[in-house]
Design an enzyme around this catalytic site. Structure first.
Site, short mmCIF file in Angstrom:
data_model
loop_
_atom_site.label_atom_id
_atom_site.label_comp_id
_atom_site.label_asym_id
_atom_site.label_seq_id
_atom_site.Cartn_x
_atom_site.Cartn_y
_atom_site.Cartn_z
N VAL A 98 0.84 -1.20 0.00
CA VAL A 98 0.00 0.00 0.00
C VAL A 98 0.87 1.25 0.00
O VAL A 98 0.54 2.26 -0.63
CB VAL A 98 -0.94 0.00 1.22
N CYS A 99 2.01 1.18 0.67
CA CYS A 99 2.86 2.36 0.88
C CYS A 99 3.27 3.07 -0.41
O CYS A 99 3.14 4.30 -0.49
CB CYS A 99 4.09 1.98 1.71
N PRO A 100 3.78 2.36 -1.44
CA PRO A 100 4.19 3.10 -2.63
C PRO A 100 3.03 3.79 -3.32
O PRO A 100 3.20 4.86 -3.92
CB PRO A 100 4.82 2.03 -3.52
#
Length: 209
Positions: free
Chosen positions: A49-51
């Protein structure tokens, strides 16, 4: 405990800036009396999810800049790991092209100070450090005004990505309030009217809506 209405906790630490330059003394103090700041925490480099969030903030970076707001990201990874992830292209799951600062909270003290650290630690009977979880940051987001006061706080659990347009809307609401002295009712957006902060003001607003 929420941090809204309090001074943003200070820190000075390693960060990767300008898409690849490492500095050892990055601090939010440089923005005091000059700019708004959105500081957001994310769990971990080289994840999933982070990128998508990091790229979403980059795509809207000009919108924040024209509102005199700096974007700063932070995770508990090292500056070296941040740098490595920045070398990986977007179509390979990397964050190449991100230009705003990536703070390295390797001591986890920044995440702890902002109350977004996932997990707790203690020592066992033999003096060994034990952790109750992975000790990474939740998806915390903080809007900090020019005086260094936290005006908005949002914390999501690890699987839940944030809405960057909502971050812009909250920033617009703060700017509107500072410039007009009015408060922003539910679902306020730029171009809509505010509300006088009084009984007559709310009665007038509700009568027309």
């Amino acid at each position: 405990m929420g941090l809204v209405g309090t001074k943003a906790p200070k820190f000075s630490t390693n960060a990767v800036v300008n898409g690849g330059d490492t500095v050892s003394d990055f601090s939010l103090d440089q923005f005091i009396d000059k700019k708004y700041v959105i500081l957001f925490f994310y769990p971990k480099d080289f994840t999933f999810v982070c990128p998508s969030e990091l790229h979403a903030f980059q795509e809207k970076l000009d919108e924040f800049k024209k509102r005199n707001c700096e974007i700063v990201a932070c995770s508990t990874d090292t500056a070296e790991t941040h740098w490595g992830w920045l070398q990986l292209p977007k179509d390979k799951g990397g964050i190449q092209g991100i230009t705003y600062p990536l703070v390295a909270d390797t001591s986890k003290t920044i995440s702890d100070a902002y109350d977004v650290l996932n997990g707790e630690y203690d020592y066992d009977d033999e003096g060994c450090l034990i952790a109750t979880n992975s000790m990474i940051a939740y998806r915390g987001l903080f809007l900090i005004d020019k005086k260094g006061i936290i005006q908005h706080q949002l914390v999501n659990n690890l699987p839940l990505g944030r809405n960057v347009d909502e971050a812009i809307r909250i920033l617009d609401a703060l700017i509107f309030h500072e410039e007009n002295g009015e408060v922003c009712p539910a679902n306020w957006e730029p171009g809509k009217e505010g509300m006088k902060e009084s009984h007559d003001g709310v009665a007038d607003y509700l009568a027309r809506h």
